[in-house]
Design an enzyme around this catalytic site. Structure first.
Site, PDB file in Angstrom:
ATOM      1  N   CYS A  93      -5.133   2.360  -5.667  1.00 41.87           N
ATOM      2  CA  CYS A  93      -4.735   3.011  -4.426  1.00 41.87           C
ATOM      3  C   CYS A  93      -5.728   4.134  -4.130  1.00 41.87           C
ATOM      4  CB  CYS A  93      -3.318   3.568  -4.545  1.00 41.87           C
ATOM      5  SG  CYS A  93      -2.728   4.326  -3.027  1.00 41.87           S
TER       6      CYS A  93
ATOM      7  N   LYS B 203       1.876  -3.157  -4.672  1.00 44.65           N
ATOM      8  CA  LYS B 203       1.424  -4.238  -3.791  1.00 44.65           C
ATOM      9  C   LYS B 203       0.212  -3.777  -2.980  1.00 44.65           C
ATOM     10  CE  LYS B 203       6.159  -6.023  -3.457  1.00 44.65           C
ATOM     11  NZ  LYS B 203       5.970  -7.232  -4.290  1.00 44.65           N
ATOM     12  N   THR B 204      -0.986  -4.122  -3.453  1.00 44.77           N
ATOM     13  CA  THR B 204      -2.230  -3.699  -2.803  1.00 44.77           C
ATOM     14  C   THR B 204      -3.230  -4.849  -2.784  1.00 44.77           C
ATOM     15  OG1 THR B 204      -3.344  -2.986  -4.830  1.00 44.77           O
ATOM     16  CG2 THR B 204      -1.901  -1.364  -3.754  1.00 44.77           C
ATOM     17  N   ALA B 205      -4.261  -4.696  -1.949  1.00 45.21           N
ATOM     18  CA  ALA B 205      -5.339  -5.690  -1.918  1.00 45.21           C
ATOM     19  C   ALA B 205      -6.082  -5.718  -3.247  1.00 45.21           C
ATOM     20  CB  ALA B 205      -6.299  -5.373  -0.776  1.00 45.21           C
ATOM     21  N   ALA B 206      -6.203  -4.554  -3.875  1.00 39.85           N
ATOM     22  CA  ALA B 206      -6.869  -4.498  -5.179  1.00 39.85           C
ATOM     23  C   ALA B 206      -6.112  -5.318  -6.215  1.00 39.85           C
ATOM     24  CB  ALA B 206      -6.989  -3.047  -5.641  1.00 39.85           C
TER      25      ALA B 206
ATOM     26  N   CYS C  93       0.833  -1.207   0.000  1.00 42.86           N
ATOM     27  CA  CYS C  93       0.000   0.000   0.000  1.00 42.86           C
ATOM     28  C   CYS C  93       0.865   1.253   0.000  1.00 42.86           C
ATOM     29  CB  CYS C  93      -0.948   0.017   1.196  1.00 42.86           C
ATOM     30  SG  CYS C  93      -2.224   1.289   1.066  1.00 42.86           S
TER      31      CYS C  93
ATOM     32  N   ASP D 141       1.779  -9.777  -2.375  1.00 44.69           N
ATOM     33  CA  ASP D 141       2.949  -8.976  -2.030  1.00 44.69           C
ATOM     34  C   ASP D 141       4.263  -9.732  -2.100  1.00 44.69           C
ATOM     35  OD1 ASP D 141       1.010  -7.114  -1.523  1.00 44.69           O
ATOM     36  OD2 ASP D 141       1.344  -7.002   0.640  1.00 44.69           O
TER      37      ASP D 141
END
Length: 352
Positions: free
Chosen positions: A281, A246-249, A103, A238
């Protein structure tokens, strides 16, 4: 639910390896904490990312002092709020490390929220807000960087690029930075509040594993998420070397591709669906405003909605605050959410 069971089972096996020791190829086994070996036919590695506070001199022991916090750990996140509440006057410093992070918008989100809080409480005139980042730009996508630069100027925020936090002298309330453009040049900043984004790396168990690249990340094909060397091994999230944020999305979009990839591999067929690097983001820029950044491998905007998402919007804030947690807990973790690609096509009349 078969899809979720397959992903979860493989992830649990890999996580067991991370906690205890060894991993995989050329022998298709993982070692779990009890010392037993688990064999696998297919392995999905989803180990996330490791926080390396100890790579900053003076941490993590410095968190025992006031005026310093970090939103990246459950042990220190409340200290951020305490430091903000106790702020009187001086420098409020926010950092971004010289490593990949999860994030990547979060280090500046807390800056914008802190600035809003200081305005709300009447302390803003006494605050000098500083964002020291090891990067050379405020954001990697030009469209959103331009919008953020406007906010930075309007709110009188100081941004120092190529400044990497190397030491915290918590007893003196001093943060020490190195200038990455001028090796050996050091700058010491006295702080009234310090928010630390720690250096991060792949989990230690991966660094010495045969599945890792030279930097320690799971070495996967950027289109299919299949390992470049071991065809029965896959990576997601990640811990991989996918060249995207590197994100949840990103994980959601990757899960939709990985599901199709593994299904075909198990049938001895070639993967057909490709991951385009989609990531998102939601940049929280105030109490009720969000810039929803969405982009691909090429750092080109890949926006879901048929309006300019580089503008601060209440609607995007409400989606971030209320809708995204629902999507995460009730859909993504259960295997029902593979990202907003279908919505993008719908909103753009099939043209995107």
């Amino acid at each position: 639910m078969g899809k979720v069971s397959g992903l979860s089972g493989s992830s649990r096996s890999a996580r067991g390896a991370a906690e205890a020791g060894e991993q995989g190829p050329p022998t298709p086994q993982v070692t779990v904490p009890a010392g037993s070996l688990i064999s696998y036919k297919y392995l999905i590695i989803a180990l996330g990312i490791q926080l390396d506070y100890e790579k900053i001199k003076g941490l993590p022991e410095g968190f025992a002092y006031p005026k310093i916090g970090s939103n990246y750990s459950v042990k220190t996140v409340e200290k951020t709020w305490k430091a903000l509440q106790d702020f009187k006057q001086g420098n409020a410093v926010f950092t971004f490390p010289n490593t990949p992070v999860k994030c990547a918008g979060a280090p500046q989100k807390i800056m914008y929220l802190s600035e809003a809080y200081l305005r709300k409480t009447g302390k803003r005139p006494k605050a000098n807000i500083i964002f020291n980042t090891a990067l050379g730009t405020i954001f990697g996508v030009k469209k959103y960087a331009t919008a953020l630069q406007k906010i930075i100027k309007e709110r009188d925020l100081t941004v120092n690029y190529k400044h990497n936090l190397i030491e915290v002298r918590a007893d003196k309330q001093e943060a020490v930075f190195e200038n990455l453009d001028k090796p050996g040049e050091i700058k010491v900043i006295q702080y009234e509040m310090l928010h630390v984004t720690p250096p991060m790396s792949s989990p230690d168990v991966l660094k010495t594993s045969p599945v890792a690249d030279s930097a320690g990340w799971v070495d996967v094909d950027k289109d299919t998420l299949q390992h470049k060397k071991y065809p029965n091994v896959f990576g997601i999230g990640d811990c991989t070397n996918l060249p995207t944020s590197k994100t949840a999305a990103a994980v959601a979009a990757q899960s939709g591709v990985l599901d199709k990839t593994i299904s075909l591999i198990m049938k001895n067929q070639r993967p057909t669906k490709k991951y385009d690097g989609y990531t998102s983001c939601p940049l929280v820029t105030g109490y009720d405003r969000v810039i929803l950044a969405e982009f691909n491998y090429s750092a080109e905007p890949l926006e879901t909605f048929p309006f300019d998402q580089s503008k601060e919007r209440l609607t995007m804030y409400l989606m971030k605050a209320d809708m995204m947690p629902f999507l995460y807990w009730n859909m993504m973790l259960r295997g029902y959410w593979g990202g907003p690609a279908f919505l993008r096509k719908l909103f753009h009349l099939g043209m995107s």
